[in-house]
Design a protein around this motif. Structure first.
Motif, mmCIF file in Angstrom:
data_model
loop_
_atom_site.group_PDB
_atom_site.id
_atom_site.type_symbol
_atom_site.label_atom_id
_atom_site.label_comp_id
_atom_site.label_asym_id
_atom_site.label_seq_id
_atom_site.Cartn_x
_atom_site.Cartn_y
_atom_site.Cartn_z
ATOM 1 N N TYR A 36 116.040 26.814 22.289
ATOM 2 C CA TYR A 36 116.825 25.626 21.942
ATOM 3 C C TYR A 36 117.620 25.144 23.156
ATOM 4 C CZ TYR A 36 116.005 25.679 16.866
ATOM 5 O OH TYR A 36 115.443 25.604 15.610
ATOM 6 N N ALA A 38 116.700 25.360 26.233
ATOM 7 C CA ALA A 38 115.758 24.631 27.080
ATOM 8 C C ALA A 38 115.496 23.238 26.516
ATOM 9 C CB ALA A 38 114.442 25.405 27.198
ATOM 10 N N LEU A 39 115.361 23.151 25.176
ATOM 11 C CA LEU A 39 115.064 21.873 24.531
ATOM 12 C C LEU A 39 116.246 20.913 24.643
ATOM 13 C CD1 LEU A 39 112.857 20.465 22.883
ATOM 14 C CD2 LEU A 39 113.893 21.407 20.826
ATOM 15 N N GLU A 42 116.810 19.368 28.033
ATOM 16 C CA GLU A 42 115.958 18.210 28.304
ATOM 17 C C GLU A 42 116.453 16.993 27.537
ATOM 18 O OE1 GLU A 42 112.699 17.842 29.826
ATOM 19 O OE2 GLU A 42 112.898 19.774 30.839
ATOM 20 N N ARG A 43 116.825 17.214 26.288
ATOM 21 C CA ARG A 43 117.210 16.111 25.403
ATOM 22 C C ARG A 43 118.558 16.406 24.742
ATOM 23 N NH1 ARG A 43 113.882 12.398 22.863
ATOM 24 N NH2 ARG A 43 115.840 11.812 21.928
ATOM 25 N N LEU A 46 119.727 15.818 20.713
ATOM 26 C CA LEU A 46 118.516 15.748 19.891
ATOM 27 C C LEU A 46 118.884 16.057 18.436
ATOM 28 C CD1 LEU A 46 115.392 15.566 19.751
ATOM 29 C CD2 LEU A 46 115.322 17.980 20.270
ATOM 30 N N MET B 79 108.651 19.547 19.082
ATOM 31 C CA MET B 79 109.536 19.571 20.260
ATOM 32 C C MET B 79 108.975 18.637 21.344
ATOM 33 S SD MET B 79 110.505 23.552 20.854
ATOM 34 C CE MET B 79 111.463 24.512 19.712
ATOM 35 N N HIS B 82 109.572 14.977 21.579
ATOM 36 C CA HIS B 82 110.846 14.534 22.151
ATOM 37 C C HIS B 82 110.928 14.754 23.661
ATOM 38 C CE1 HIS B 82 112.710 13.879 18.221
ATOM 39 N NE2 HIS B 82 112.175 15.024 17.828
ATOM 40 N N VAL B 83 110.140 15.701 24.205
ATOM 41 C CA VAL B 83 110.220 16.012 25.637
ATOM 42 C C VAL B 83 108.807 16.085 26.220
ATOM 43 C CG1 VAL B 83 112.378 17.298 25.432
ATOM 44 C CG2 VAL B 83 110.223 18.510 25.202
ATOM 45 N N ALA B 85 108.177 18.239 28.964
ATOM 46 C CA ALA B 85 107.988 19.604 29.462
ATOM 47 C C ALA B 85 109.144 20.463 28.985
ATOM 48 C CB ALA B 85 107.942 19.602 30.984
ATOM 49 N N LEU B 86 108.855 21.730 28.763
ATOM 50 C CA LEU B 86 109.883 22.677 28.321
ATOM 51 C C LEU B 86 109.898 23.812 29.335
ATOM 52 C CD1 LEU B 86 111.686 22.681 25.793
ATOM 53 C CD2 LEU B 86 110.089 24.267 24.750
ATOM 54 N N GLY B 87 111.047 24.000 29.983
ATOM 55 C CA GLY B 87 111.108 25.003 31.051
ATOM 56 C C GLY B 87 110.118 24.691 32.167
ATOM 57 N N VAL B 229 112.181 29.845 30.503
ATOM 58 C CA VAL B 229 113.178 29.455 29.508
ATOM 59 C C VAL B 229 114.250 30.536 29.357
ATOM 60 C CG1 VAL B 229 113.443 29.171 27.008
ATOM 61 C CG2 VAL B 229 111.671 27.903 28.214
#
Lengths: 263, 299
Positions: A36, A38-39, A42-43, A46, B79, B82-83, B85-87, B229
């Motif tokens: 979470y 990391a998510l 980015e956003r 959210l 996820m 909304h994005v 890339a993650l990590g 992450v």
């Protein structure tokens, strides 16, 4: 009341199992919290949550998971087994109402798991991360009321599943599907506010939202003002009444069937 | 009905195993392995027949088993709505991690997952019955209530893995191609070792079966996401303490041509089979020690 106390005591005897559960919930809490982070890196914001609120969502979910039997477990397997073996006939002779009896036993179990498996993971999470836990005691009180309503909704759904054994005889398939739906639609996998578009709106109206998403929103205070809290609790109460009522109807249909089958 | 089928099956197992050429008394190590596999096959077959009594329920359970893991992946897809890339990892790259670890765990779970029931067997005293049967205990415990529905997770994991491999923008070399199946099988070996160790732990800790879920299901949830992450301490623990990083992170990083966040050299990606062996050996020794220390409840 004494049935509920019995349910509480029964689970309290499994000391090492509870410790193992606390450990597991804490490990999962850490893993999900990092994803979470990391998510939300980015956003930011959210789903309407800031980072601390998102992390609170993770840890409180882990704390409520066992109490709400959100990933399986709970009483319905036992009820199905009693139906399959015919022991249910004995239960029906008892002077206590079947649904009320199981509700009391399940709330006793949930009460123990709320204390035994809920408090420590949340404390661990609060030590390791910055959480958005409210300081207002009224908010905590509303949260507890909301948790109780969520538990009753969860019970009512699982009671219907248990009774399905009257027709299916063997319940593991239905239980599995129900677990899938519960994990997805309760907010366990991701907060329901993150789900996109009309689909997101739909899942927020379903009874599973009442089990986890709504109590968390009450705790996080995303329903502003007294009206918001009343609406949230009203939503849960409406589902609880509707599903308990459905359970009554199915139960009376099922008990007529018992006579036919002879137990 | 299932109970009756189970009882009949058990009798068959005892009879056939007893009638085998290598009697239980004089079996050498190879004989014991053969006996174990044979016993495992017989017990697993019996449970499959018993499950098939309720076909509809079996079908729902298999689909449900796949669906539970599909939803894991749907969550990742949500996820990524909304994005981008993650990590620092894209969706196909995460799908590679996800598919490999899901297939590995599914495989280990199908073959050895029911060893976690040993705690229940110890508590209710039914382990005693197993001890007198002429089939190695581990084979009996692992095949106990063999759940074919777990194929659901394997199929789903392999499906996501196949999709990832087909869309990934990777320069495929023979080594990388070879590494993908090796990663899945060795990963299953590592998870299998954890499952056996967890079962052995239950001889000491009683009803603490859930602890091993932290390492199997919890480990798999962690391995679905890129190592970037997580905090460095967690990565060190997953590499050097419980070597879950060898299930998919290290091989997949090699396939993707990405450096390891802990700075390990590229060739460690090929160590997974060795690591699986290194996990399995102490786990099976712990199991043997556990069985030796077993005191019946007497009930």
């Amino acid at each position: 009341m004494s049935v509920a106390a019995g349910g509480f005591r029964r689970y309290a005897t499994y000391g090492t199992a509870t410790a193992a559960g606390v450990f597991t919930n804490t490990v999962f809490g850490f893993i999900v919290a990092y994803t979470y982070l990391a998510l939300w890196d980015e956003r930011p914001h959210l789903g309407g949550y800031d980072q601390a609120q998102a992390l609170t969502f993770v840890w409180v979910s882990q704390s409520l998971l066992a109490a709400g039997s959100l990933i399986g477990g709970g009483f319905q397997e036992e009820l199905q087994e009693r139906i399959r073996t015919g022991d249910i006939a004995v239960d029906l002779y008892r002077p206590a109402d079947l649904q009320a009896w199981w509700l009391a036993a399940d709330l006793g179990r949930a009460g123990f798991q709320l204390l035994g498996r809920g408090v420590l993971p949340l404390v661990a999470g609060a030590c390791a991360f910055t959480l958005a836990l409210p300081s207002d005691p009224l908010r905590w009180l509303l949260f507890l009321v909301s948790v109780c309503l969520g538990l009753v909704v969860g019970f009512a759904v699982r009671y219907l599943l248990g009774l399905a054994a009257f027709w299916l005889l063997e319940g593991s398939g239905v239980n599995m599907m129900a677990t899938v739906v519960t994990i997805f639609c309760s907010g366990m996998l991701l907060p329901l506010t993150v789900f996109p578009g009309g689909f997101g709106e739909l899942v927020r109206l379903l009874p599973w939202a009442a089990m986890l998403q709504v109590p968390l929103d009450v705790l996080l205070g995303t329903h502003t003002g007294a009206g918001g809290a009343v609406r949230a609790l009203g939503f849960q109460a409406a589902w609880a009444l509707a599903l308990l009522g459905a359970g009554r109807l199915v139960q009376s249909a099922a008990t007529r069937k018992v006579v036919v089958q002879g137990g | 009905m299932a109970e009756a089928a189970a009882a009949a099956g058990t009798a068959a197992v005892t009879r056939e195993a007893g009638a085998g050429e290598a009697g239980p008394g004089e079996a050498g190590p190879r004989g014991r392995l053969w006996e174990g596999l044979r016993g495992y096959g017989l017990i697993a077959g019996m449970w499959i027949r018993s499950t098939m009594t309720y076909r509809m329920s079996f079908l729902l359970a298999t689909v449900g088993n796949a669906a539970i893991t599909v939803l894991d992946f749907v969550a990742i897809a949500v996820m990524f709505s909304h994005v981008d890339a993650l990590g620092g990892f894209t969706l196909p790259e995460i799908a590679l991690l996800y598919g490999a670890c899901s297939a590995s765990l599914g495989l280990a779970d199908l073959l050895l997952g029911n060893t976690e029931r040993v705690g229940t067997r110890i508590r209710d005293g039914s382990l005693d019955t197993m001890l007198v049967r002429p089939v190695p205990l581990l084979a009996q415990v692992a095949a106990d209530r063999f759940a074919l529905r777990r194929l659901g997770r394997i199929v789903q994991g392999l499906g996501v893995l196949g999709w990832a491999v087909s869309v990934l923008d990777v320069h495929w070399t023979p080594a990388k191609v070879l590494l993908v199946p090796v990663m899945v099988v060795a990963g299953a070996g590592i998870f299998g070792g954890v499952l056996v160790a967890g079962a052995a732990f239950q001889f000491v800790a009683g009803d603490a079966a859930e602890v091993q879920n932290s390492f199997t299901y919890g480990g798999c949830t962690m391995l679905q996401y890129p190592p970037t992450v997580f905090a460095k301490e967690l990565l060190r623990g997953a590499t050097f303490v419980v070597p879950l990083a060898f299930v998919n992170w290290l091989p997949a990083l090699y396939v993707l041509g990405r450096p390891d966040p802990l700075g390990l050299p590229g060739w460690v990606a090929f160590l997974s089979p060795l690591v699986a062996f290194a996990v399995f050996l102490p786990a099976s020794l712990a199991w043997r020690a556990g069985v030796r220390s077993y005191r019946s409840t007497g009930s």
